[in-house]
Design an enzyme around this catalytic site. Structure first.
Site, mmCIF file in Angstrom:
data_model
loop_
_atom_site.group_PDB
_atom_site.id
_atom_site.type_symbol
_atom_site.label_atom_id
_atom_site.label_comp_id
_atom_site.label_asym_id
_atom_site.label_seq_id
_atom_site.Cartn_x
_atom_site.Cartn_y
_atom_site.Cartn_z
ATOM 1 N N ASP A 37 0.820 -1.219 0.000
ATOM 2 C CA ASP A 37 0.000 0.000 0.000
ATOM 3 C C ASP A 37 0.854 1.270 0.000
ATOM 4 O O ASP A 37 0.660 2.160 0.847
ATOM 5 C CB ASP A 37 -0.930 0.014 1.235
ATOM 6 C CG ASP A 37 -1.697 -1.283 1.409
ATOM 7 O OD1 ASP A 37 -2.103 -1.857 0.404
ATOM 8 O OD2 ASP A 37 -1.871 -1.721 2.567
ATOM 9 N N GLU A 210 -11.230 0.454 -3.585
ATOM 10 C CA GLU A 210 -10.550 0.897 -2.354
ATOM 11 C C GLU A 210 -9.278 1.662 -2.700
ATOM 12 O O GLU A 210 -8.997 1.917 -3.869
ATOM 13 C CB GLU A 210 -10.228 -0.313 -1.457
ATOM 14 C CG GLU A 210 -9.334 -1.331 -2.124
ATOM 15 C CD GLU A 210 -9.194 -2.633 -1.349
ATOM 16 O OE1 GLU A 210 -9.930 -2.852 -0.372
ATOM 17 O OE2 GLU A 210 -8.344 -3.456 -1.731
HETATM 18 C C1 6LW Z 1 -5.691 -2.099 2.420
HETATM 19 C C2 6LW Z 1 -6.393 -2.234 1.143
HETATM 20 C C3 6LW Z 1 -5.567 -3.251 0.562
HETATM 21 O O1 6LW Z 1 -6.347 -1.360 3.360
HETATM 22 O O2 6LW Z 1 -5.232 -4.137 1.522
HETATM 23 O O3 6LW Z 1 -4.308 -3.934 -1.209
HETATM 24 C C4 6LW Z 1 -5.555 -3.552 2.758
HETATM 25 N N1 6LW Z 1 -5.114 -3.148 -0.607
HETATM 26 O O4 6LW Z 1 -6.451 -1.091 0.352
HETATM 27 C C5 6LW Z 1 -4.493 -3.826 3.767
HETATM 28 O O5 6LW Z 1 -3.233 -3.602 3.237
#
Ligand code: 6LW
Length: 562
Positions: A37, A210
């Site tokens: 991230d 996300e």
């Molecule tokens: C993070 C989400 C994700 O909050 O995994 O790969 C989660 N993306 O955006 C935890 O790293």
């Protein structure tokens, strides 16, 4: 003049006369091992990068670079217990997906403390710290917050949240939402707006929109998001709008980054790419950072989700991170004459050795959860690190005597030299390879029937999580050594465990032990493996201590030898 100084001056002199067409090579991943991230920002000529740190402490280590080639940690944002209480959290809980931004003399980090109080912002004048205590953002209900400072003195926070009215139409149905942000009061204001419902095309049931980041360029607001879930189907998609609160139209050519359609049999695959952030250089080049994984076979990797970087293009007013069907390159070049510092790197097959002669502890190490009492000391002159043998274990949810260093290579090794005399069978010290509370191997020295012994334990796994670790191998030693070396080698799907004999030679204790047990596919979660200096009295009181004379790590991945 010392020879090294002379060489340095010559090197400096030569580098001043590099032709302007000089090219610098970037090696991917730029941060190998569990650094997921990534979020990046630039201030003048300085770049700053931060990753999720989950329940490792200190939280949110900030990396700095002036050339995008050499990255060094400069400090952690959350390094005081009053800022961050990780006690009681599983290793893949805690700090998820931060965003770093700079505005008018202040650095901002927004992040979510999952399993505790939720979203917060911390600020600093100097990115190496000190950072403020968290200002909590109770209106922000979700994860992956990101800040955006508009050019009209307004600021916004975007984040991932639940489906409208909390009613999912299909599994993985999520939204991206927006609040105005009061940067002086460090709080959200006004009403929440849903910017994206479901993802690029809700009729196709997109999963897990996300990791949003908002940018403005040439009169458009761009919303860069991850879609597809953080595993194999991960991707990055983009939307744009003329107004900050939408409506946002998705790019026709989404996704702008994914590896899910590539031939799974390709050599040295990089998979699961997504969760990107972008940065521009002072001369207008654009680069994207994102997470990706490097499996040793199938979807198996122990190195977690790592940080990659590639140059990106703007095409007809849309950002494209990688052309469709292009594989993430292991190396690429950018203009510039930067030279990679071979010492203490974070990419390629690096070597690291620490005799603990210089304090404080190198920022590469991590603790498990918040450290609230001093249980280790560095003997700065003589070298060596003394660690109290404490009841806390790596299977629990407290802060054990554990100092972790990322497994950054599928092939490689870690070794320690130990001086330790166990006073009872419950006292153990040695080298751990740890994925989570139930998935680990512990190569240690202890005592059995009054005699010193070397042992190899395996964590109980998910099926028998309540069970004690299983003893896989044990070897009585005739006398205690002041320099008892222990070594774990990794070779993709297997680990091998070694000790040194009285002559200092390596002897195999147990070879070809299942490494898949510590892969994300088996152990789950969001982190990668850590080698750790570790000592425990297995829940019972102890007044003992263990000395670690040195720690050594070496990467040996074939993919970097091409
Ligand atoms: C993070 C989400 C994700 O909050 O995994 O790969 C989660 N993306 O955006 C935890 O790293």
């Amino acid at each position: 003049m010392k020879r090294t100084t002379g060489c340095f001056i010559l090197f400096f002199f030569l580098s001043c006369f590099q032709p302007s067409s000089a090219q610098t090579t970037i090696t991917n991943p730029i941060l190998a091992g569990y650094y997921p991230d990534p979020s990046i920002c630039r201030v003048g000529k300085d770049y700053y990068l931060v990753n999720s740190s989950f329940s490792y402490y200190p939280g949110l280590l900030i990396f700095h670079s002036t050339d995008l080639v050499n990255w060094q940690p400069i400090g952690a944002a959350l390094n005081r217990p009053e800022q961050l209480d990780l006690s009681g959290l599983g290793v893949s809980m805690g700090l998820f997906a931060p965003t770093i931004r700079y505005h008018k003399g202040t650095f901002y980090l927004v992040c979510t403390l999952v399993g505790k109080a939720g979203n917060f912002v911390v600020t600093a004048k100097n990115p190496s710290g000190p950072w403020s205590n968290p200002a909590w953002l109770p209106q922000v209900k979700g994860i992956d917050p990101s800040l955006f400072f508009d050019d009209n003195d307004k600021a916004y926070i975007v984040f991932n949240s639940s489906p409208p009215d909390n009613k999912p139409l299909y599994p993985g149905h999520a939204t991206i939402r927006l609040y105005a942000f009061d940067e002086a009061g460090l709080k959200t204001t006004g009403e929440e707006t849903i910017l994206v419902n479901g993802g690029t095309d809700i009729t196709k049931k997109p999963r897990w929109i996300e990791g949003p980041h908002l940018f403005k360029k040439d009169g458009y607001y761009y919303l860069l998001c991850a879609e597809g879930g953080t595993e194999y189907k991960h991707s990055e998609v983009v939307f744009r709008s003329k107004t900050v609160d939408g409506p946002y139209e998705p790019y026709q050519k989404n996704p702008v980054l994914t590896q899910r359609q590539l031939n799974p049999d390709r050599k040295y695959p990089v998979t699961s790419t997504g969760h990107a952030d972008m940065v521009s250089t002072p001369d207008g080049r654009w680069y994207a950072v994102f997470l990706g994984c490097r499996p040793y076979s199938g979807d198996l990797y122990n190195t977690g989700r790592e940080t990659f970087m590639v140059p990106m293009q703007w095409k007809d007013g849309w950002p494209e991170i990688l052309p469709a069907d292009a594989a993430v390159p292991y190396t690429w070049t950018m203009p510039g004459a930067a030279v990679k510092n071979p010492i203490d790197g974070f990419s390629g097959n690096y070597y690291f050795r620490d005799a603990f002669k210089v304090g404080p502890l190198n920022m590469r190490y991590s603790f498990l959860r918040t450290v609230t009492m001093p249980w280790y000391t560095l003997n700065n002159k003589r070298g060596g690190l003394d660690m109290l043998v404490r009841p806390q274990t790596c299977s629990g949810k407290e802060n054990p005597s554990f100092i972790g260093f990322r497994q950054a290579h599928a092939k490689g090794q870690a070794a320690i030299s130990l001086t330790f005399s166990a006073a009872a069978e419950n006292e153990k010290a040695g080298l751990l390879i740890f994925q989570n509370e139930n998935h680990y191997y512990f190569l240690c020295q202890s005592v059995q029937n009054g005699l010193p012994v070397l042992q190899l334990y395996k964590g109980p796994g998910n099926a028998h999580a309540a069970d004690a670790p299983e003893l896989l191998a044990s070897k009585n030693i005739s006398r205690l050594l002041k320099d008892q070396k222990l070594k774990i080698t990794a070779n993709g799907a297997v680990y091998s465990f070694y000790y040194s004999d009285e002559g200092g030679k390596w002897v195999l204790l147990k070879g070809d032990v299942d490494a898949k047990f510590l892969s994300t596919a088996v152990a789950g979660g969001f982190v990668g493996c850590m080698y750790a200096l570790y000592a425990t009295s297995s829940g019972k009181p102890s007044f003992n201590k263990a000395r670690f004379n040195w720690f050594e790590y070496k990467g040996d991945d074939d993919s970097f030898k091409k």
